[in-house]
Design a protein around this motif. Structure first.
Motif, short mmCIF file in Angstrom:
data_model
loop_
_atom_site.label_atom_id
_atom_site.label_comp_id
_atom_site.label_asym_id
_atom_site.label_seq_id
_atom_site.Cartn_x
_atom_site.Cartn_y
_atom_site.Cartn_z
N ASP A 155 66.34 34.13 102.20
CA ASP A 155 67.76 33.58 101.78
C ASP A 155 68.34 32.64 102.75
O ASP A 155 67.45 31.98 103.78
N THR A 203 62.35 28.46 93.82
CA THR A 203 63.82 28.42 93.23
C THR A 203 64.25 26.89 92.83
O THR A 203 64.81 26.65 91.71
N TYR A 232 71.04 21.32 101.72
CA TYR A 232 69.68 20.44 101.82
C TYR A 232 68.72 21.51 102.56
O TYR A 232 67.69 21.10 103.31
N VAL A 235 66.28 25.39 98.69
CA VAL A 235 66.69 25.11 97.62
C VAL A 235 67.08 23.80 97.01
O VAL A 235 66.25 23.23 96.29
N HIS A 256 76.07 21.53 106.05
CA HIS A 256 77.26 22.02 106.91
C HIS A 256 78.00 20.88 107.95
O HIS A 256 79.04 21.30 108.31
P1 NAD Z 1 68.69 27.34 103.86
O1 NAD Z 1 69.07 28.14 104.75
O2 NAD Z 1 67.40 26.82 103.58
O3 NAD Z 1 69.67 26.17 103.40
C1 NAD Z 1 71.19 26.02 103.35
C2 NAD Z 1 71.75 24.73 103.14
O4 NAD Z 1 73.06 25.04 102.91
C3 NAD Z 1 71.67 23.95 104.45
O5 NAD Z 1 71.46 22.78 104.27
C4 NAD Z 1 72.94 24.42 104.96
O6 NAD Z 1 73.28 23.20 106.18
C5 NAD Z 1 74.05 24.24 104.10
N1 NAD Z 1 75.08 24.86 104.24
C6 NAD Z 1 75.42 25.86 104.98
N2 NAD Z 1 76.79 26.04 105.05
C7 NAD Z 1 77.34 25.09 104.48
C8 NAD Z 1 78.69 24.71 104.13
N3 NAD Z 1 79.69 25.13 104.53
N4 NAD Z 1 78.96 23.70 103.73
C9 NAD Z 1 77.79 22.81 103.13
N5 NAD Z 1 76.53 23.13 103.14
C10 NAD Z 1 76.38 24.12 103.96
O7 NAD Z 1 69.03 28.35 102.55
P2 NAD Z 1 68.45 28.47 100.94
O8 NAD Z 1 67.47 29.28 100.93
O9 NAD Z 1 68.45 26.90 100.65
O10 NAD Z 1 69.64 28.89 99.83
C11 NAD Z 1 70.69 28.19 99.57
C12 NAD Z 1 71.55 28.91 98.45
O11 NAD Z 1 70.68 29.38 97.40
C13 NAD Z 1 72.13 30.38 99.03
O12 NAD Z 1 73.33 30.63 98.32
C14 NAD Z 1 71.06 31.38 98.55
O13 NAD Z 1 71.73 32.76 98.21
C15 NAD Z 1 70.65 30.66 97.33
N6 NAD Z 1 69.44 31.07 96.69
C16 NAD Z 1 68.17 31.14 97.38
C17 NAD Z 1 67.06 31.49 97.10
C18 NAD Z 1 65.55 30.96 97.69
O14 NAD Z 1 64.47 31.24 97.29
N7 NAD Z 1 65.60 30.68 99.06
C19 NAD Z 1 66.81 31.86 95.93
C20 NAD Z 1 68.08 32.32 95.14
C21 NAD Z 1 69.30 31.58 95.41
#
Ligand code: NAD
Length: 429
Positions: A155, A203, A232, A235, A256
């Motif tokens: 996640d 995802t 970025y 997902v 972020h």
């Molecule tokens: P990740 O850590 O790979 O990426 C997260 C991204 O969000 C990064 O680019 C980060 O810089 C950005 N971010 C963090 N805080 C931020 C903010 N305050 N403002 C703007 N951008 C911000 O995480 P991920 O695995 O891509 O997950 C992203 C979302 O998708 C989460 O909500 C997670 O619960 C959900 N999700 C992920 C999966 C999965 O398979 N990885 C599955 C279902 C849901």
């Protein structure tokens, strides 16, 4: 050691759980779910809080706080991600675990819902320290996880390397002759450690299947459609790259560290390369740097929030100028934001549907581990496509029949599946 969380911490993230609860209440109003089942589903089964010490590479010992919330296992083992983030809270994990229950029930995969994490920012720790923290957390979780009990996945802030360490630690805590059978205790592992082809992109790919279905229904050609993506990471970047191959233009994105806009369209592969080299988008040389408000106000066809929960409130929804929001993140839209989007005729493809491709392929990974099989990429992709399209169509039909939005339609499908099982099994003793 299991401890209570302070009142202050509980209230900080109360609103995330309030959002999950508010969505559930809306669905309850549209279905004839038994009152006792409503009471059961409104709270998780187990809430685990752990404090565990880690000896860091600077020689100092630090106490970390970890969580695992197990919402429901009536359909199968608890299932859900592990988050590494400085703002992980109990109430957030409770909301995220409940969303996992609805997601798995909606997709008809034999899993329940769980979620957890460790409260720290991995960017502030070396790879060696991240490994120690992961292994100590897994050890502290002990028998609270397992392939037939509770199955973590990646996640926010975690990835296949973290999952490999979790699986390795867990399988070293069981008798030697059981090790191989325990690989399925964690999904989202690397391929060489028993992961599935196609899990990393699943995802993002699942989001694209939903967007494609919505575009077909609404006669929007995807070639040249414009896209904005918040976040970025895994997902956001996978969705961006797959959509790019279909001819869409990524006109705005951010993380972020800030937001960027480029009406001609970013090259999503270059963005990923930049993040690979620099860790985030700060200082990205392409496009124009814009404010958060300008990012949300970007005119586009498809908006994908793929960062954190509670990003689209009243303020952002008023700014938004798109046709569809496909929720990659969990819980990105609050109740007021969703109402404003509806008033503006913007469809929301809800998180429990849009981002469910990850858990679907996690299920495939778990099956492959159980059967000692390795499916090829095309096999995984075509199974995922079939399931995403089927589930999208079911939700879309339900929404049309009942004149409700897609989110409530998805909740109703999930709740009816859970109710059917409770009706047959009852509550023992
Ligand atoms: P990740 O850590 O790979 O990426 C997260 C991204 O969000 C990064 O680019 C980060 O810089 C950005 N971010 C963090 N805080 C931020 C903010 N305050 N403002 C703007 N951008 C911000 O995480 P991920 O695995 O891509 O997950 C992203 C979302 O998708 C989460 O909500 C997670 O619960 C959900 N999700 C992920 C999966 C999965 O398979 N990885 C599955 C279902 C849901």
């Amino acid at each position: 050691m299991q401890v209570m969380e302070s009142e202050e911490e509980i209230s900080t993230k109360e609103f995330v759980f309030a959002l999950a609860d508010g969505q559930l209440e809306k669905a309850f109003q549209m279905t004839s779910i038994d009152d006792s089942l409503k009471t059961i589903l409104k709270q998780p089964k187990n809430e685990i809080i752990l404090h565990f010490p880690v000896k860091l590479s600077d020689g100092k010992t630090k106490l970390f706080k970890g969580y695992r919330v197990q919402h429901s296992n009536i359909l199968g083992p608890f299932k859900g991600g592990i988050r590494f983030h400085e703002n992980v809270y109990l109430n957030e994990c409770k909301a995220l675990a409940a969303w996992m229950t609805w997601k798995c029930a909606l997709q008809n995969v034999p899993f329940g819902g769980g979620k957890g994490g460790v409260k720290f920012n991995p960017a502030n720790y070396s790879i060696e320290d991240q490994e120690h923290i992961t292994r100590r957390f897994t050890h502290a979780l002990g028998n609270n996880i397992g392939p037939e009990w509770d199955i973590p996945a990646p996640d926010l802030g975690t990835n296949s390397q973290i999952m490999d360490w979790m699986m390795d630690t867990y399988s070293n805590m069981v008798p030697a002759h059981e090790k191989q059978a325990k690989k399925g205790a964690v999904t989202g592992k690397s391929i060489v450690c028993g992961g599935s082809q196609g899990r990393e992109e699943a995802t993002g790919r699942g989001i694209v299947h939903c967007v494609t279905q919505w575009a077909n229904e609404n006669h929007l050609p995807l070639a040249n459609a414009t896209v904005a993506i918040q976040g970025y990471g895994n997902v956001g970047s996978n969705a961006a790259q797959i959509l790019h191959r279909m001819g869409t233009k990524l006109v705005a994105t951010g993380d972020h560290t800030g937001y960027w806009r480029c009406p001609e369209g970013f090259n999503p592969f270059k963005l990923s390369e930049y993040i690979e080299d620099n860790g985030n988008l700060e200082g990205y040389p392409g496009g124009e740097k814009v404010s958060r408000d300008d990012f949300f106000a970007t005119e586009c066809d498809i908006f994908i929030p793929a960062a954190l929960e509670l990003q689209i409130g009243e303020h952002e929804a008023k700014l938004m100028n798109c046709k569809v929001v496909a929720e990659g993140a969990d819980g990105p839209t609050n109740l007021e934001g969703e109402q404003i989007l509806a008033d503006k005729d913007i469809t929301v493809i809800p998180d429990i549907l849009a981002n469910s491709g990850g858990v679907v392929v996690s299920y495939y990974e778990w099956l492959q581990n159980k059967r000692s099989e390795m499916w090829d990429l095309e096999d995984v992709r075509s199974r995922l496509e079939l399931r995403m399209k089927y589930t999208y169509q079911q939700a879309s039909e339900k929404a049309r029949e009942m004149r409700i939005n897609l989110r409530t339609a998805c909740y109703i499908i999930a709740l009816e599946r859970l109710q059917a099982v409770y009706e047959r099994r009852g509550i023992w003793p």
